[in-house]
Design a protein around this motif. Structure first.
Motif, mmCIF file in Angstrom:
data_model
loop_
_atom_site.group_PDB
_atom_site.id
_atom_site.type_symbol
_atom_site.label_atom_id
_atom_site.label_comp_id
_atom_site.label_asym_id
_atom_site.label_seq_id
_atom_site.Cartn_x
_atom_site.Cartn_y
_atom_site.Cartn_z
ATOM 1 N N SER A 82 38.914 33.536 -8.739
ATOM 2 C CA SER A 82 39.311 32.236 -8.713
ATOM 3 C C SER A 82 38.429 31.637 -7.716
ATOM 4 O O SER A 82 38.216 30.572 -7.264
ATOM 5 N N HIS A 83 37.331 32.283 -7.004
ATOM 6 C CA HIS A 83 36.472 31.910 -5.934
ATOM 7 C C HIS A 83 35.069 31.402 -6.638
ATOM 8 O O HIS A 83 34.228 30.856 -6.031
ATOM 9 N N ALA A 84 35.042 31.722 -7.895
ATOM 10 C CA ALA A 84 33.565 31.471 -8.660
ATOM 11 C C ALA A 84 33.622 29.973 -8.537
ATOM 12 O O ALA A 84 34.592 29.194 -8.901
ATOM 13 N N GLY A 85 32.338 29.594 -8.498
ATOM 14 C CA GLY A 85 31.902 28.029 -8.637
ATOM 15 C C GLY A 85 30.785 27.808 -7.612
ATOM 16 O O GLY A 85 29.949 28.729 -7.520
ATOM 17 N N ILE A 86 30.808 26.386 -7.389
ATOM 18 C CA ILE A 86 29.331 26.014 -6.631
ATOM 19 C C ILE A 86 29.822 25.581 -5.449
ATOM 20 O O ILE A 86 31.064 24.759 -5.165
ATOM 21 N N TYR A 87 29.301 26.090 -4.271
ATOM 22 C CA TYR A 87 29.811 25.709 -2.974
ATOM 23 C C TYR A 87 28.916 24.917 -2.400
ATOM 24 O O TYR A 87 27.656 25.168 -2.220
ATOM 25 N N LEU A 88 29.071 23.609 -1.832
ATOM 26 C CA LEU A 88 28.381 22.605 -1.404
ATOM 27 C C LEU A 88 28.662 22.469 0.027
ATOM 28 O O LEU A 88 29.736 22.191 0.533
ATOM 29 N N CYS A 89 27.575 22.177 0.902
ATOM 30 C CA CYS A 89 27.805 21.852 2.137
ATOM 31 C C CYS A 89 27.455 20.353 2.374
ATOM 32 O O CYS A 89 26.394 19.960 1.537
ATOM 33 N N GLY A 90 27.970 19.437 3.113
ATOM 34 C CA GLY A 90 27.618 18.053 3.252
ATOM 35 C C GLY A 90 27.736 17.636 4.670
ATOM 36 O O GLY A 90 28.550 18.283 5.241
ATOM 37 N N ALA A 91 27.008 16.886 5.265
ATOM 38 C CA ALA A 91 26.914 16.320 6.575
ATOM 39 C C ALA A 91 26.779 14.831 6.687
ATOM 40 O O ALA A 91 25.933 14.166 5.823
ATOM 41 N N GLY A 92 27.367 14.272 7.656
ATOM 42 C CA GLY A 92 27.069 12.836 8.209
ATOM 43 C C GLY A 92 25.633 12.650 8.467
ATOM 44 O O GLY A 92 25.047 13.580 9.118
ATOM 45 N N GLN A 93 25.141 11.643 8.031
ATOM 46 C CA GLN A 93 23.610 11.525 8.250
ATOM 47 C C GLN A 93 23.276 11.229 9.585
ATOM 48 O O GLN A 93 22.220 11.780 10.008
ATOM 49 N N ILE A 94 24.015 10.380 10.262
ATOM 50 C CA ILE A 94 23.892 10.082 11.405
ATOM 51 C C ILE A 94 25.267 10.105 12.480
ATOM 52 O O ILE A 94 26.287 9.789 11.616
ATOM 53 N N GLU A 95 25.299 10.088 13.592
ATOM 54 C CA GLU A 95 26.489 10.086 14.375
ATOM 55 C C GLU A 95 27.082 8.927 13.852
ATOM 56 O O GLU A 95 26.942 7.630 14.053
ATOM 57 N N GLY A 96 28.513 9.050 13.536
ATOM 58 C CA GLY A 96 29.386 7.936 13.143
ATOM 59 C C GLY A 96 29.201 7.315 11.629
ATOM 60 O O GLY A 96 29.807 6.632 11.501
ATOM 61 N N ALA A 97 28.136 7.926 11.083
ATOM 62 C CA ALA A 97 27.914 7.248 9.609
ATOM 63 C C ALA A 97 28.904 8.010 8.642
ATOM 64 O O ALA A 97 29.305 9.015 9.034
ATOM 65 N N ASP A 98 29.066 7.540 7.629
ATOM 66 C CA ASP A 98 30.116 7.629 6.821
ATOM 67 C C ASP A 98 29.570 8.500 5.250
ATOM 68 O O ASP A 98 30.331 9.414 5.146
ATOM 69 N N GLY A 99 28.334 8.119 4.798
ATOM 70 C CA GLY A 99 27.857 8.618 3.713
ATOM 71 C C GLY A 99 27.338 10.033 3.922
ATOM 72 O O GLY A 99 26.710 10.337 4.935
ATOM 73 N N LEU A 100 27.743 11.032 3.108
ATOM 74 C CA LEU A 100 27.208 12.529 3.444
ATOM 75 C C LEU A 100 25.883 12.688 2.477
ATOM 76 O O LEU A 100 25.556 12.307 1.535
ATOM 77 N N THR A 101 25.103 13.684 3.451
ATOM 78 C CA THR A 101 23.896 14.367 2.607
ATOM 79 C C THR A 101 24.319 15.776 2.412
ATOM 80 O O THR A 101 25.162 16.305 3.228
#
Lengths: 112, 114
Positions: A82-101
């Motif tokens: 069940s752990h199989a899949g694609i794992y993605l990390c995402g981060a806020g682009q700048i402090e306080g911003a909401d769209g993720l990279t």
């Protein structure tokens, strides 16, 4: 702009073994998210880390954010199919911003 | 409760056609995001709404892309004069508020431009 590099790009692990996926940023991370995606589906939220040194666990998955907030790791203990899949990390682009990279993802295959 | 829903799930368009992709966020979620995911890549941010206000549209690749959320809930991403390079999965996400909250993703719309 911020870039996230994930390693490895793909991983084949025998069922029951432990594994670690890494996510490295070129800049300070303001909030780091881990998601899992199955082919053709949306992203499933796993965990979110904000503070340097923070560690969170859910079932057999543990995520850490290093003190300098430029790297995160995702560790799976006693892997299951069940752990199989694609794992993605995402981060806020700048402090306080909401769209993720996002990183490009790590494709995890569990061998029975 | 219901999660984020998107429609249609699949869309095939001929080059030059206009398309409209719909997103229904989780009820009460203030923030709404659109991302584009090419095959084998991570999602790329397109635009962000807080209620009905579009606060960030820096990721929209060209002026052929337009998004709206007129009443602060349902959102539509419109692509005019589609090109082959627009073929991708378009993901919508919503979160309870601005700042660092969990973003909940919909299943996506797979757009194929022929």
């Amino acid at each position: 702009s911020q870039e996230l590099e994930q390693s490895p790009q793909s991983l084949i692990v025998q069922e029951g073994k432990n594994l670690t996926i890494n996510c490295t940023s070129s800049k300070t991370l303001y909030g780091l998210y881990w998601y899992k995606q199955k082919y053709g589906e949306g992203l499933i939220f796993l965990m979110m880390l904000q503070k340097g040194g923070e560690e969170k666990s859910h079932e057999k998955i543990t995520a850490k954010l290093d003190e300098k907030k430029q790297q995160s790791s995702l560790h799976i203990t006693a892997s299951q199919p069940s752990h199989a899949g694609i794992y993605l990390c995402g981060a806020g682009q700048i402090e306080g911003a909401d769209g993720l990279t996002f990183g490009k993802g790590t494709h995890l295959i569990i061998q029975p | 409760g219901a999660g984020v829903s998107q429609s249609p799930r699949y869309k095939v368009a001929k080059r030059g056609q206009d398309v409209a992709l719909r997103c229904d966020p989780i009820s009460g979620h203030v923030s709404l995001f659109w991302y584009q995911q090419a095959l084998g890549q991570g999602p790329e941010f397109l635009t962000y709404f807080q209620n009905e206000a579009q606060l960030d549209k820096s990721g929209l690749p060209s002026d052929r892309f337009f998004a709206e959320r007129p009443e602060g809930s349902v959102s539509t991403l419109k692509i005019q004069r589609t090109q082959q390079e627009d073929s991708a999965v378009y993901l919508c996400a919503s979160s309870l508020s601005s700042g660092f909250y969990e973003q909940y993703f919909g299943p996506g719309t797979r757009l194929t431009v022929t």
